[in-house]
Design an enzyme around this catalytic site. Structure first.
Site: not given
Ligand SMILES: NC(=S)c1ccno1
Length: 244
Positions: A86, A113, A155, A170
């Site tokens: 994230p 984590e 793709r 796209d």
């Molecule tokens: N948003 C992503 S890439 C992610 C990986 C693990 N948890 O959220």
């Protein structure tokens, strides 16, 4: 393209055996190799995680296990390493296009984590390492994010899409569709439950159809993604576009 994926849940990647990606693998366009991280954990419980230094909830994935796994998988080679997290840079169509140019990608799927940061530090000295996020939300691990990225990248490889023009048209594609999402699409029948197909699409006038599609792409982008619309290059907008 060779794709190596390291995960404690290799079964997550069964979907890569079907559809476009599955066919690309059968043709040899994609060489996907999935590895069980626990194969490099040597204790009886195959432990891959431990408590975080500094305290806090959850567990962190151990650097030793990851280091042995990556060293064995790359065998001295230099894939581009992608770590879904994230806290990574946004995964975009542009980045998908960039990754599609790579001969070899290595995806490291974190869980808990995350992976001890020294792993990325260690390999940044030898490989191109990208921490990448598919969106501002948190998943249970990186596996689903890798599925998303493999499909978006795969793709784009030559011969994977039946019609290469699809990738050009796209949403978000470089060029005419940059910062634009695609407009609505229709197929037969021309009338369905009282809903008609826009007449221009039945006109056979290719210029008018192209104009309509661009107008609808701009309208949908303004409606659904105003931040993209604001980033549209004014030079690509003619006076007709600016009235939309
Ligand atoms: N948003 C992503 S890439 C992610 C990986 C693990 N948890 O959220």
């Amino acid at each position: 393209m060779r794709l190596d994926i390291i995960s404690i849940f290799p079964e997550y990647f069964a979907p890569l055996d079907v559809s476009l990606i599955g066919k690309a693998r059968e043709r040899g366009t994609l060489d996907v190799r999935v590895h069980q991280l626990r194969d490099w954990a040597h204790d009886v419980h195959k432990t891959v995680d431990d408590t975080p230094y500094g305290g806090g909830p959850g567990m962190v994935m151990k650097p030793e296990v990851w280091g042995e796994a990556i060293d064995d998988v790359i065998e001295g080679g230099s894939p581009r390493m992608v770590v879904p997290t994230p806290s990574g840079r946004p995964f975009t169509q542009e980045l998908a296009q960039e990754l599609a140019q790579e001969p070899w990608l290595l995806f490291a799927c974190g869980r808990y984590e995350g992976i001890d940061s020294r792993v990325m530090e260690e390999y940044s000295g030898r490989l191109r390492v990208d921490e990448v996020s598919i969106g501002d939300y948190v998943l249970a691990g990186g596996e689903v994010a890798v599925l998303v990225m493999v499909e978006a990248v795969g793709r784009l490889l030559p011969g994977v899409l039946g019609n290469a023009q699809s990738a050009v048209d796209d949403s978000f594609a470089p060029g005419a569709m940059r910062n634009l999402v695609e407009g609505p699409v229709y197929t037969k029948p021309p009338l369905w439950r009282g809903h008609e197909v826009p007449a221009v699409l039945l006109s056979g006038h290719h210029g008018n159809v192209a104009r309509w599609r661009r107008d609808e792409a701009i309208r949908r982008t303004v409606r659904n993604r105003p931040e993209l619309a604001a980033a549209l290059d004014p030079a690509t907008l003619d006076k007709h576009d600016r009235k939309l």
